[in-house]
Design an enzyme around this catalytic site. Structure first.
Site, PDB file in Angstrom:
ATOM      1  N   GLY A  19       0.795  -1.230   0.000  1.00 10.19           N
ATOM      2  CA  GLY A  19       0.000   0.000   0.000  1.00 10.19           C
ATOM      3  C   GLY A  19       0.823   1.274   0.000  1.00 10.19           C
ATOM      4  N   ASN A  21       1.571   3.017  -2.583  1.00 15.20           N
ATOM      5  CA  ASN A  21       0.854   3.963  -3.453  1.00 15.20           C
ATOM      6  C   ASN A  21      -0.366   4.542  -2.755  1.00 15.20           C
ATOM      7  OD1 ASN A  21       1.989   4.254  -6.315  1.00 15.20           O
ATOM      8  ND2 ASN A  21       2.206   2.064  -5.914  1.00 15.20           N
ATOM      9  N   MET A  97      -3.893  -7.089  -6.941  1.00 21.67           N
ATOM     10  CA  MET A  97      -3.363  -8.132  -7.819  1.00 21.67           C
ATOM     11  C   MET A  97      -4.423  -9.174  -8.182  1.00 21.67           C
ATOM     12  SD  MET A  97      -0.531  -6.721  -8.172  1.00 21.67           S
ATOM     13  CE  MET A  97       0.655  -7.783  -8.945  1.00 21.67           C
ATOM     14  N   ILE A  99      -7.232 -10.207 -11.339  1.00 21.33           N
ATOM     15  CA  ILE A  99      -7.779  -9.945 -12.665  1.00 21.33           C
ATOM     16  C   ILE A  99      -9.287  -9.772 -12.513  1.00 21.33           C
ATOM     17  CG2 ILE A  99      -8.230 -10.986 -14.927  1.00 21.33           C
ATOM     18  CD1 ILE A  99      -5.415 -12.234 -14.719  1.00 21.33           C
ATOM     19  N   LEU A 100      -9.810  -8.708 -13.090  1.00 24.70           N
ATOM     20  CA  LEU A 100     -11.232  -8.379 -12.930  1.00 24.70           C
ATOM     21  C   LEU A 100     -12.022  -8.877 -14.138  1.00 24.70           C
ATOM     22  CD1 LEU A 100     -10.516  -4.800 -11.617  1.00 24.70           C
ATOM     23  CD2 LEU A 100     -11.495  -6.677 -10.266  1.00 24.70           C
ATOM     24  N   ASN A 114      -5.793   2.272 -12.845  1.00 22.55           N
ATOM     25  CA  ASN A 114      -4.765   1.339 -12.365  1.00 22.55           C
ATOM     26  C   ASN A 114      -3.382   1.946 -12.563  1.00 22.55           C
ATOM     27  OD1 ASN A 114      -3.699  -1.179 -11.438  1.00 22.55           O
ATOM     28  ND2 ASN A 114      -3.233  -1.737 -13.560  1.00 22.55           N
ATOM     29  N   HIS A 116       0.542   0.513 -13.273  1.00 18.25           N
ATOM     30  CA  HIS A 116       1.276  -0.700 -13.665  1.00 18.25           C
ATOM     31  C   HIS A 116       2.765  -0.349 -13.791  1.00 18.25           C
ATOM     32  CE1 HIS A 116       1.871  -4.636 -15.408  1.00 18.25           C
ATOM     33  NE2 HIS A 116       2.635  -4.061 -16.313  1.00 18.25           N
TER      34      HIS A 116
HETATM   35  C1  GAR Z   1       3.192  -1.229  -7.560  1.00 22.79           C
HETATM   36  O1  GAR Z   1       4.495  -1.251  -8.047  1.00 22.79           O
HETATM   37  C2  GAR Z   1       2.197  -1.321  -8.691  1.00 22.79           C
HETATM   38  O2  GAR Z   1       2.632  -0.719  -9.861  1.00 22.79           O
HETATM   39  C3  GAR Z   1       2.093  -2.811  -8.870  1.00 22.79           C
HETATM   40  O3  GAR Z   1       2.104  -3.334  -7.573  1.00 22.79           O
HETATM   41  C4  GAR Z   1       2.895  -2.496  -6.735  1.00 22.79           C
HETATM   42  C5  GAR Z   1       2.117  -2.195  -5.484  1.00 22.79           C
HETATM   43  O4  GAR Z   1       2.921  -1.540  -4.544  1.00 22.79           O
HETATM   44  N1  GAR Z   1       0.907  -3.163  -9.580  1.00 22.79           N
HETATM   45  C6  GAR Z   1       0.856  -4.132 -10.482  1.00 22.79           C
HETATM   46  O5  GAR Z   1       1.803  -4.834 -10.747  1.00 22.79           O
HETATM   47  C7  GAR Z   1      -0.498  -4.302 -11.138  1.00 22.79           C
HETATM   48  N2  GAR Z   1      -0.373  -5.059 -12.337  1.00 22.79           N
HETATM   49  P1  GAR Z   1       2.257  -0.881  -3.244  1.00 22.79           P
HETATM   50  O6  GAR Z   1       1.354  -1.928  -2.618  1.00 22.79           O
HETATM   51  O7  GAR Z   1       3.418  -0.555  -2.361  1.00 22.79           O
HETATM   52  O8  GAR Z   1       1.478   0.325  -3.674  1.00 22.79           O
END
Ligand code: GAR
Length: 220
Positions: A19, A21, A97, A99-100, A114, A116
């Site tokens: 989390g 982000n 993580m 798939i919807l 989203n 990525h």
């Molecule tokens: C992030 O790097 C995000 O880009 C990736 O998961 C991480 C979550 O980090 N998302 C994906 O790979 C989606 N396909 P966080 O939990 O520290 O925000």
């Protein structure tokens, strides 16, 4: 004269893990860089550290364990119900993580965002940092995009780009991409909330008249 104060945008953030982000988005809201509030955090994993971050910020949390559902449509229907209850303007996938199903995506089209960790359309899916290194890419980055039924293929809103360094490892690259993400995700949400960009006719359409699907670029 009555002051017209525009309501804050309501964000529902979906997570599966750390989390970081989510933290960047909450910080941007608290620091008034983002005219928004996180009204709900939903995780499909009870052990996601992002839940602790949300609780520390007094934001309501829900855990919806996908393993307790017989199939994807069942999970997505329950998820949609939770989301509807908090009436969000945007549903922010932040390391969610799962798939919807197409039905779920169609229901929230234009509101589902989203992030990525690659310069899409390069490297949809997993292991993006290792794939960028293996390909000898000199640049790598992250993309904020509208979610459409095809995974990691929706119209881009913002891309963050950084140089791959000669001695980069997966871990070092991943750490710098995370820092970049913490800049571009709040930035992209600000663009959306201000109405600078919107989802229309399956494209990211900009109010400034630029060509559809031409993302803002941020270089670190
Ligand atoms: C992030 O790097 C995000 O880009 C990736 O998961 C991480 C979550 O980090 N998302 C994906 O790979 C989606 N396909 P966080 O939990 O520290 O925000």
């Amino acid at each position: 004269m009555t002051d017209h104060v525009q309501q804050k945008a309501r964000l529902c953030v979906l997570i599966s893990g750390s989390g970081s982000n989510l933290q960047a988005i909450m910080d941007a809201c608290h620091g008034h860089m983002l005219h928004a509030e996180v009204v709900q955090v939903i995780s499909n994993r009870a052990d996601a550290y992002g839940l602790t971050r949300a609780q520390q910020a007094q934001i309501p949390t829900e855990v919806l364990n996908h393993k307790t559902f017989a199939d994807r449509p069942g999970f997505d229907a329950a998820l949609a119900d939770l989301i509807d209850r908090c009436q969000p303007d945007f549903i922010v996938l932040a390391g969610f993580m799962r798939i919807l199903t197409p039905g779920f995506v169609e229901r929230f089209l234009g509101k589902l965002i989203n992030i990525h960790p690659s310069l899409l359309p390069k490297y949809p899916g997993l292991d993006t940092h290792a794939r960028a290194l293996a390909a000898g890419d000199r640049e790598h980055g992250a993309t904020v995009h509208f979610v459409t039924p095809t995974v990691d293929a929706g119209p881009p809103i913002v891309q963050g780009i950084l140089n791959v360094l000669p001695d980069d490892s997966v871990d070092s690259l991943k750490a710098r991409i995370h820092q970049l993400e913490h800049v571009i995700y709040p930035y992209a949400l600000d663009r959306l909330i201000k109405g600078n960009v919107r989802y229309r006719h399956q494209q990211a359409q900009w109010a400034d008249g630029r060509a559809d699907n031409t993302p803002d670029i941020i270089r670190l």
